[in-house]
Scaffold this motif. Structure first.
Motif, PDB file in Angstrom:
ATOM      1  N   ARG A   3       8.096  29.125  27.705  1.00 42.94           N
ATOM      2  CA  ARG A   3       9.142  28.429  28.476  1.00 42.94           C
ATOM      3  C   ARG A   3      10.531  28.734  27.907  1.00 42.94           C
ATOM      4  O   ARG A   3      11.510  28.805  28.653  1.00 42.94           O
ATOM      5  N   GLN A   4      10.619  28.922  26.602  1.00 40.40           N
ATOM      6  CA  GLN A   4      11.909  29.215  25.980  1.00 40.40           C
ATOM      7  C   GLN A   4      12.341  30.663  26.191  1.00 40.40           C
ATOM      8  O   GLN A   4      13.533  30.933  26.337  1.00 40.40           O
ATOM      9  N   THR A   5      11.403  31.598  26.196  1.00 42.62           N
ATOM     10  CA  THR A   5      11.765  33.010  26.310  1.00 42.62           C
ATOM     11  C   THR A   5      11.864  33.510  27.750  1.00 42.62           C
ATOM     12  O   THR A   5      12.624  34.439  28.025  1.00 42.62           O
ATOM     13  N   THR A   6      11.146  32.895  28.665  1.00 40.59           N
ATOM     14  CA  THR A   6      11.158  33.353  30.055  1.00 40.59           C
ATOM     15  C   THR A   6      12.572  33.446  30.637  1.00 40.59           C
ATOM     16  O   THR A   6      12.900  34.455  31.276  1.00 40.59           O
ATOM     17  N   PRO A   7      13.454  32.473  30.407  1.00 35.62           N
ATOM     18  CA  PRO A   7      14.808  32.608  30.955  1.00 35.62           C
ATOM     19  C   PRO A   7      15.551  33.834  30.419  1.00 35.62           C
ATOM     20  O   PRO A   7      16.332  34.451  31.148  1.00 35.62           O
ATOM     21  N   PHE A   8      15.287  34.227  29.165  1.00 35.01           N
ATOM     22  CA  PHE A   8      15.936  35.421  28.614  1.00 35.01           C
ATOM     23  C   PHE A   8      15.484  36.657  29.377  1.00 35.01           C
ATOM     24  O   PHE A   8      16.283  37.516  29.740  1.00 35.01           O
ATOM     25  N   PHE A   9      14.158  36.764  29.623  1.00 35.17           N
ATOM     26  CA  PHE A   9      13.629  37.912  30.354  1.00 35.17           C
ATOM     27  C   PHE A   9      14.179  37.958  31.768  1.00 35.17           C
ATOM     28  O   PHE A   9      14.614  39.012  32.244  1.00 35.17           O
ATOM     29  N   LYS A  10      14.189  36.813  32.439  1.00 34.91           N
ATOM     30  CA  LYS A  10      14.656  36.772  33.831  1.00 34.91           C
ATOM     31  C   LYS A  10      16.159  37.041  33.921  1.00 34.91           C
ATOM     32  O   LYS A  10      16.623  37.672  34.874  1.00 34.91           O
ATOM     33  N   GLU A  11      16.904  36.574  32.939  1.00 34.66           N
ATOM     34  CA  GLU A  11      18.345  36.824  32.889  1.00 34.66           C
ATOM     35  C   GLU A  11      18.621  38.332  32.867  1.00 34.66           C
ATOM     36  O   GLU A  11      19.643  38.791  33.374  1.00 34.66           O
ATOM     37  N   LEU A  12      17.701  39.089  32.291  1.00 33.22           N
ATOM     38  CA  LEU A  12      17.876  40.536  32.146  1.00 33.22           C
ATOM     39  C   LEU A  12      17.087  41.342  33.180  1.00 33.22           C
ATOM     40  O   LEU A  12      16.953  42.557  33.047  1.00 33.22           O
ATOM     41  N   GLY A  13      16.569  40.663  34.209  1.00 32.40           N
ATOM     42  CA  GLY A  13      15.990  41.386  35.324  1.00 32.40           C
ATOM     43  C   GLY A  13      14.501  41.254  35.549  1.00 32.40           C
ATOM     44  O   GLY A  13      13.968  41.830  36.504  1.00 32.40           O
ATOM     45  N   ALA A  14      13.775  40.523  34.693  1.00 28.09           N
ATOM     46  CA  ALA A  14      12.336  40.360  34.911  1.00 28.09           C
ATOM     47  C   ALA A  14      12.090  39.625  36.227  1.00 28.09           C
ATOM     48  O   ALA A  14      12.813  38.698  36.584  1.00 28.09           O
ATOM     49  N   VAL A  15      11.050  40.035  36.920  1.00 24.20           N
ATOM     50  CA  VAL A  15      10.667  39.419  38.183  1.00 24.20           C
ATOM     51  C   VAL A  15       9.800  38.196  37.932  1.00 24.20           C
ATOM     52  O   VAL A  15       9.936  37.175  38.605  1.00 24.20           O
ATOM     53  N   ALA A  16       8.898  38.287  36.935  1.00 25.60           N
ATOM     54  CA  ALA A  16       7.987  37.182  36.633  1.00 25.60           C
ATOM     55  C   ALA A  16       7.450  37.328  35.214  1.00 25.60           C
ATOM     56  O   ALA A  16       7.400  38.429  34.672  1.00 25.60           O
ATOM     57  N   VAL A  17       7.057  36.196  34.644  1.00 29.30           N
ATOM     58  CA  VAL A  17       6.394  36.158  33.336  1.00 29.30           C
ATOM     59  C   VAL A  17       5.107  35.361  33.531  1.00 29.30           C
ATOM     60  O   VAL A  17       5.136  34.246  34.040  1.00 29.30           O
ATOM     61  N   THR A  18       3.985  35.952  33.144  1.00 26.91           N
ATOM     62  CA  THR A  18       2.675  35.337  33.337  1.00 26.91           C
ATOM     63  C   THR A  18       1.988  35.173  31.990  1.00 26.91           C
ATOM     64  O   THR A  18       1.979  36.098  31.180  1.00 26.91           O
ATOM     65  N   GLU A  19       1.436  34.003  31.735  1.00 28.36           N
ATOM     66  CA  GLU A  19       0.684  33.728  30.506  1.00 28.36           C
ATOM     67  C   GLU A  19      -0.729  33.314  30.887  1.00 28.36           C
ATOM     68  O   GLU A  19      -0.919  32.539  31.823  1.00 28.36           O
ATOM     69  N   CYS A  20      -1.720  33.804  30.136  1.00 25.69           N
ATOM     70  CA  CYS A  20      -3.124  33.480  30.397  1.00 25.69           C
ATOM     71  C   CYS A  20      -3.795  33.065  29.093  1.00 25.69           C
ATOM     72  O   CYS A  20      -3.542  33.654  28.038  1.00 25.69           O
ATOM     73  N   TRP A  21      -4.649  32.065  29.172  1.00 27.58           N
ATOM     74  CA  TRP A  21      -5.361  31.509  28.017  1.00 27.58           C
ATOM     75  C   TRP A  21      -6.839  31.847  28.161  1.00 27.58           C
ATOM     76  O   TRP A  21      -7.447  31.502  29.189  1.00 27.58           O
TER      77      TRP A  21
ATOM     78  N   MET B 105      16.432  42.678  21.826  1.00 24.90           N
ATOM     79  CA  MET B 105      16.279  42.916  20.388  1.00 24.90           C
ATOM     80  C   MET B 105      17.569  42.613  19.617  1.00 24.90           C
ATOM     81  O   MET B 105      17.546  42.471  18.398  1.00 24.90           O
ATOM     82  N   GLN B 106      18.666  42.465  20.349  1.00 27.87           N
ATOM     83  CA  GLN B 106      19.951  42.103  19.736  1.00 27.87           C
ATOM     84  C   GLN B 106      20.327  40.638  19.999  1.00 27.87           C
ATOM     85  O   GLN B 106      21.310  40.158  19.467  1.00 27.87           O
ATOM     86  N   ASP B 107      19.544  39.966  20.820  1.00 27.63           N
ATOM     87  CA  ASP B 107      19.859  38.608  21.257  1.00 27.63           C
ATOM     88  C   ASP B 107      19.514  37.595  20.161  1.00 27.63           C
ATOM     89  O   ASP B 107      18.346  37.427  19.806  1.00 27.63           O
ATOM     90  N   GLU B 108      20.514  36.940  19.633  1.00 23.22           N
ATOM     91  CA  GLU B 108      20.314  35.967  18.545  1.00 23.22           C
ATOM     92  C   GLU B 108      19.437  34.802  18.972  1.00 23.22           C
ATOM     93  O   GLU B 108      18.702  34.250  18.161  1.00 23.22           O
ATOM     94  N   ARG B 109      19.505  34.414  20.241  1.00 25.47           N
ATOM     95  CA  ARG B 109      18.642  33.332  20.728  1.00 25.47           C
ATOM     96  C   ARG B 109      17.170  33.717  20.593  1.00 25.47           C
ATOM     97  O   ARG B 109      16.336  32.912  20.186  1.00 25.47           O
ATOM     98  N   MET B 110      16.870  34.941  20.938  1.00 24.81           N
ATOM     99  CA  MET B 110      15.489  35.426  20.864  1.00 24.81           C
ATOM    100  C   MET B 110      15.040  35.528  19.407  1.00 24.81           C
ATOM    101  O   MET B 110      13.925  35.148  19.061  1.00 24.81           O
ATOM    102  N   MET B 111      15.904  36.034  18.561  1.00 24.69           N
ATOM    103  CA  MET B 111      15.563  36.227  17.150  1.00 24.69           C
ATOM    104  C   MET B 111      15.388  34.895  16.411  1.00 24.69           C
ATOM    105  O   MET B 111      14.690  34.831  15.401  1.00 24.69           O
ATOM    106  N   ALA B 112      15.979  33.841  16.925  1.00 26.54           N
ATOM    107  CA  ALA B 112      15.910  32.534  16.256  1.00 26.54           C
ATOM    108  C   ALA B 112      14.596  31.800  16.515  1.00 26.54           C
ATOM    109  O   ALA B 112      14.286  30.827  15.832  1.00 26.54           O
ATOM    110  N   LEU B 113      13.818  32.270  17.483  1.00 27.13           N
ATOM    111  CA  LEU B 113      12.579  31.581  17.839  1.00 27.13           C
ATOM    112  C   LEU B 113      11.431  31.954  16.906  1.00 27.13           C
ATOM    113  O   LEU B 113      11.285  33.114  16.524  1.00 27.13           O
ATOM    114  N   ASP B 114      10.626  30.962  16.544  1.00 29.89           N
ATOM    115  CA  ASP B 114       9.419  31.202  15.761  1.00 29.89           C
ATOM    116  C   ASP B 114       8.270  31.501  16.721  1.00 29.89           C
ATOM    117  O   ASP B 114       8.118  30.847  17.753  1.00 29.89           O
ATOM    118  N   MET B 115       7.444  32.485  16.358  1.00 27.97           N
ATOM    119  CA  MET B 115       6.271  32.801  17.171  1.00 27.97           C
ATOM    120  C   MET B 115       5.105  31.924  16.722  1.00 27.97           C
ATOM    121  O   MET B 115       4.801  31.887  15.535  1.00 27.97           O
TER     122      MET B 115
END
Length: 115
Positions: free
Chosen positions: A24-42, A87-97
């Motif tokens: 939920r935190q990273t999806t907006p970054f991807f979409k901001e840069l042109g992603a059409v969709a982000v899908t997660e499966c468990w 890879m340069q986005d500080e918001r992305m780099m600040a997140l823990d996986m």
């Protein structure tokens, strides 16, 4: 032609909510840069294979679940530009996986057929 970034990773089963929150935190970054969709499966039905399987591919350990995800991009050019920016986005780099990134498998795929 659409382009997909596909990931397969082991996630501690207890971290499912954290994994979804990370998405939920990273999806907006991807979409901001042109992603059409982000899908997660468990993983719910991950059979043992005779030669290889999802579990072995990520060195799955007790207490972990296989998760698969993909990002759909309009094409490879948009994806390549987006990843350079991400890879340069500080918001992305600040997140823990909430998973072991060293055992994550990832690759880019060109969609060649949709039936």
């Amino acid at each position: 032609m659409p382009f997909l970034d596909i990931t397969v990773m082991p996630v501690p089963t207890a971290n499912k909510a954290a994994y979804l929150e990370h998405s939920r935190q990273t999806t907006p970054f991807f979409k901001e840069l042109g992603a059409v969709a982000v899908t997660e499966c468990w993983g719910e039905d991950i059979p043992d294979g005779k030669v290889t399987d999802f579990k072995r591919a990520v060195a799955l350990q007790d207490g972990e679940t296989v998760a698969v995800g993909w990002i759909t991009w309009p094409d490879k050019a948009v994806r390549d530009t987006a990843w350079e920016a991400l890879m340069q986005d500080e918001r992305m780099m600040a997140l823990d996986m909430p998973f072991d990134g060293k055992r994550m498998i990832f690759a880019g795929f060109e969609v060649v057929a949709e039936n």
